[in-house]
Design an enzyme around this catalytic site. Structure first.
Site, PDB file in Angstrom:
ATOM      1  N   HIS A 263       1.187  -1.086   0.038  1.00 41.65           N
ATOM      2  CA  HIS A 263       0.127   0.310  -0.020  1.00 41.65           C
ATOM      3  C   HIS A 263       1.134   1.034   0.198  1.00 41.65           C
ATOM      4  O   HIS A 263       0.246   2.676   0.164  1.00 41.65           O
ATOM      5  CB  HIS A 263      -0.634  -0.153   1.332  1.00 41.65           C
ATOM      6  CG  HIS A 263      -2.204  -1.363   1.466  1.00 41.65           C
ATOM      7  ND1 HIS A 263      -2.870  -1.404  -0.070  1.00 41.65           N
ATOM      8  CD2 HIS A 263      -2.107  -1.939   2.214  1.00 41.65           C
ATOM      9  CE1 HIS A 263      -3.522  -2.377   0.917  1.00 41.65           C
ATOM     10  NE2 HIS A 263      -3.071  -2.989   1.916  1.00 41.65           N
TER      11      HIS A 263
ATOM     12  N   HIS B  36      -6.134  -7.564  -0.456  1.00 45.90           N
ATOM     13  CA  HIS B  36      -6.087  -5.607  -0.284  1.00 45.90           C
ATOM     14  C   HIS B  36      -5.360  -5.360  -1.244  1.00 45.90           C
ATOM     15  O   HIS B  36      -4.602  -5.846  -2.371  1.00 45.90           O
ATOM     16  CB  HIS B  36      -5.750  -5.738   0.153  1.00 45.90           C
ATOM     17  CG  HIS B  36      -6.632  -5.198   2.274  1.00 45.90           C
ATOM     18  ND1 HIS B  36      -5.712  -6.432   2.562  1.00 45.90           N
ATOM     19  CD2 HIS B  36      -7.680  -5.050   2.344  1.00 45.90           C
ATOM     20  CE1 HIS B  36      -6.826  -6.590   3.769  1.00 45.90           C
ATOM     21  NE2 HIS B  36      -7.738  -5.620   3.409  1.00 45.90           N
TER      22      HIS B  36
HETATM   23 ZN    ZN Z   1      -3.613  -6.916   2.682  1.00 40.72          ZN
END
Ligand code: ZN
Length: 320
Positions: A127, A166
């Site tokens: 991320h 994610h």
């Molecule tokens: Zn994750």
């Protein structure tokens, strides 16, 4: 002689985000204990990570971001600019070891010391954006390794396969205009961080080198493996990467508290096996897999064990 490397460092356990935070030191402790108790450790070439140099981080991150992480740790701040990304005094050291561990691993695989490797480090990375920390991630470990492969080690085409539940927004944004790095992600969608729709396919010269395979809540092995087989594998075949990096999060597991998907240990085993097969020709099996998420300790250990057993089986079967 083992041909699968295992890179970690005990100081990656020093990064602490608070007693109730899911991204906790016990994740690494549990993986190392499982690899030891199962005998897996005896089959791996273990290596202690070294911290990444600032010049290596700077292939992805701005000087301001690198400095901001350093200062936050020095000044005793507990949170970076994003709402769920905590730091402590030792976080910078852990983050430098995490990035450095991945870089060490790709160098050893390129040199031919290992066929493949698993890097168990934290904080995770996918991320983290060029300019800021996000989603438990300080530096983008896998993106830094991809740039290192391209710019330092001279490889022409690198693929990143991200099966963390994610979407890896930071990795996608780093390479979305870069046709030399193929980024493919399977992830729950819609879900945090909100990016990763199937129409996000790269920009400009990088158009077509981003592949998002969003998965609905309650999807499991059959849906994930079908997309893997019918979409991802042909795309990888077309791209013909010289090296494959895996953002190996295990939080798509059915027991994980941060997702609603239902992938099993066997699903992670089969995705690993398929990737090893497809990477055989263009990449000569050169794969480095990097831990991202995975927050239920039992399923994290089971999944990581299945994943690494496949790396060993395939790594050991290759000509030396
Ligand atoms: Zn994750």
């Amino acid at each position: 002689m083992t041909r699968t490397g295992f890179v970690t460092h005990p100081d990656c356990e020093l990064h602490f985000a608070g007693p109730s935070h899911p991204e906790r030191p016990e994740r690494l402790v549990a993986i190392v204990e499982r690899f030891a108790s199962s005998g897996l450790l005896d089959e791996l070439a273990e290596h202690t990570a070294r911290p990444a140099a600032a010049s290596v981080l700077a292939r992805v991150h701005t000087a301001d971001h690198i400095r901001a992480v350093e200062l936050a740790c020095l000044r005793g701040r507990t949170m970076l600019d994003d709402g769920d990304t905590y730091v402590c005094a030792e976080s910078q050291r852990a983050a430098l070891l995490a990035a450095g561990g991945v870089v060490d691993a790709v160098e050893r695989v390129v040199r031919g010391e290992w066929n493949n490797a698993f890097v168990a480090v934290r904080p995770p990375g996918h991320h983290a954006e060029e300019t800021h920390a996000m989603g438990f991630c300080l530096f983008n470990n896998v993106a830094i390794a991809a740039r290192h492969l391209r710019e330092q080690l001279g490889l022409a085409r690198v693929a990143i396969v991200d099966w963390d539940v994610h979407h890896g927004n930071g990795t996608q944004h780093t390479f979305e205009r870069d046709a030399s790095v193929f980024y493919a992600s399977l992830h729950q969608y819609p879900h945090y961080p909100g990016t990763g729709g199937s129409r996000e396919r790269g920009l400009g010269e990088g158009e077509g080198a981003t592949l998002n395979l969003p998965q609905p809540a309650r999807s499991g092995d059959s849906e994930w493996l079908a997309d893997f087989e019918h979409v991802l594998v042909p795309a990888l075949d077309d791209f013909a990467p010289e090296f494959v990096l895996i953002s190996a999060g295990f939080d798509a597991h059915r027991d994980d508290p941060l997702s609603a998907t239902r992938v099993s240990e066997q699903g992670f085993r089969e995705m690993t096996r398929r990737l090893l097969e497809v990477a055989q020709r263009p990449s000569r099996g050169r794969i480095v897999s990097v831990l991202e998420g995975g927050y239920d300790l039992a399923s994290l250990c089971n999944s990581a064990q299945a994943h690494v057993e496949e790396l060993i089986t395939y790594g050991g079967s290759l000509p030396q």
